[in-house]
Design an enzyme around this catalytic site. Sequence first.
Site, PDB file in Angstrom:
ATOM      1  CG  ASN A  10       1.818   7.961   1.854  1.00 14.47           C
ATOM      2  OD1 ASN A  10       2.285   9.058   2.116  1.00 14.47           O
ATOM      3  ND2 ASN A  10       0.928   7.762   0.887  1.00 14.47           N
ATOM      4  CE  LYS A  12      -2.427   8.328   1.996  1.00 17.07           C
ATOM      5  NZ  LYS A  12      -3.683   7.877   1.433  1.00 17.07           N
ATOM      6  CG  HIS A  95       0.053   8.203  -3.341  1.00 18.85           C
ATOM      7  ND1 HIS A  95      -1.242   8.665  -3.325  1.00 18.85           N
ATOM      8  CD2 HIS A  95       0.119   7.221  -2.411  1.00 18.85           C
ATOM      9  CE1 HIS A  95      -1.929   7.986  -2.409  1.00 18.85           C
ATOM     10  NE2 HIS A  95      -1.124   7.101  -1.843  1.00 18.85           N
ATOM     11  CD  GLU A  97      -3.825  10.304  -1.275  1.00 19.10           C
ATOM     12  OE1 GLU A  97      -2.866  10.817  -0.674  1.00 19.10           O
ATOM     13  OE2 GLU A  97      -4.512   9.372  -0.807  1.00 19.10           O
ATOM     14  CD  GLU A 167      -0.853   2.905  -2.291  1.00 20.02           C
ATOM     15  OE1 GLU A 167      -0.805   2.657  -1.089  1.00 20.02           O
ATOM     16  OE2 GLU A 167      -0.803   4.051  -2.759  1.00 20.02           O
ATOM     17  N   GLY A 173      -7.792   4.673   1.980  1.00 19.61           N
ATOM     18  CA  GLY A 173      -8.444   5.523   2.972  1.00 19.61           C
ATOM     19  C   GLY A 173      -9.931   5.250   3.144  1.00 19.61           C
ATOM     20  CB  SER A 213      -8.024  -0.106   3.792  1.00 18.39           C
ATOM     21  OG  SER A 213      -8.652   1.099   3.370  1.00 18.39           O
TER      22      SER A 213
HETATM   23  P1  PGA Z   1      -4.516   3.891   3.438  1.00 18.23           P
HETATM   24  O1  PGA Z   1      -3.581   4.653   2.373  1.00 18.23           O
HETATM   25  O2  PGA Z   1      -3.674   2.835   4.086  1.00 18.23           O
HETATM   26  O3  PGA Z   1      -4.943   4.980   4.405  1.00 18.23           O
HETATM   27  O4  PGA Z   1      -5.658   3.308   2.677  1.00 18.23           O
HETATM   28  C1  PGA Z   1      -2.680   3.947   1.573  1.00 18.23           C
HETATM   29  C2  PGA Z   1      -1.926   4.889   0.672  1.00 18.23           C
HETATM   30  O5  PGA Z   1      -2.518   5.799   0.084  1.00 18.23           O
HETATM   31  O6  PGA Z   1      -0.687   4.740   0.495  1.00 18.23           O
END
Ligand code: PGA
Length: 250
Positions: A10, A12, A95, A97, A167, A173, A213
Site C-alpha cells: 500500500n 499511500k 483503510h 487513514e 491493521e 507507520g 510495520s
Molecule cells: P506500514 O503501513 O506498513 O507502513 O505500517 C501499513 C498500512 O497502513 O497498510
Amino acid sequence: MMRKKIVAGNWKMNKTPKETAAFLSGAKDKMVSDAVDVVFCVPFVDLQVAVDALAGTGIGVGAENMHFEDAGAFTGEVSAPMLKEMGVEYVVLGHSERREYFGETDEMINKKVKKALASDLKPILCCGETLEQREAGITIEWVRMQIKCGLLGLTAEEVQKVVLAYEPIWAIGTGKTATSEQAQEVCKAVREVVAEVYGDATADVVRVQYGGSVSGANAAELFAMADIDGGLVGGASLKEDFADIIHYNK
Ligand code: PGA
C-alpha cells in the site's frame, strides 16, 4: 484448508508515475512469486503505469480507494468501472487513514465493498483499533463490528472473494509491530465473526492479512500464525526490500 498467502503493498500518497515506472521496472523480477499472491496498491495516477509495468508478471495492481457510484457528480472521485477498464484487480477499502482523515464510515465502506464486488474488483477491507481502544479492552468487539458492517448484505460466496486486513492503528507507520500473538488473536477473531455470519466454509477460505510495520525481519513469524494469510504493507513496500516480505519463507 491451505489458503494462499497474499502480500499487498500500500503505497499511500507516495511515488509519481515516473518514479513508479522506474521502481517497478527495476524491482519487479524480484517481486514475482508462485507461492504468494503479490499486489501493488498505488495512487490513482500511477495505476496505468503499474498495470503496464507488471503485465505478464502475475503481480496484481490495486487502487487505494474508490467511490461507490459508477459515475456522476462526485468531483474528485474515481469509480469502479474506471479502475476495471485500466486493468486494476484489487481495491483497498476502509483503510484507517481514509476513516480518520476523510470521514469514511462503515456504511460508506460497505457500499464500496458491494460496488467493488459487483464490478469484479477484489476488495481488501481494512479494520483495526486505536491504541485507546486496545487499552480499554474493546479491540475484539470493535473489529468484529467493523467486519460485520463492512460485509453487511453480502452472500457467503461474495465474502470468499474479499481479503480482510487487520491493521492495529497504533502499529501503522510507527515501527511498532503487534506481536505475532496479538496479531493472531485478532485475525482469529475476524475469521470467527465471518464463520458466525457466513459459515465455516467461508471462514476457512477467506484470507485475513495483518498490517502495521510488517518488514522482512518480522514477516516470517507473523505469516506463520494460523490465521494470518499474509500482509498489507505500507512503508516497506516502497523499497526493493519488499521482496524480503514476499519471499518470507526463503
Ligand atoms: P506500514 O503501513 O506498513 O507502513 O505500517 C501499513 C498500512 O497502513 O497498510
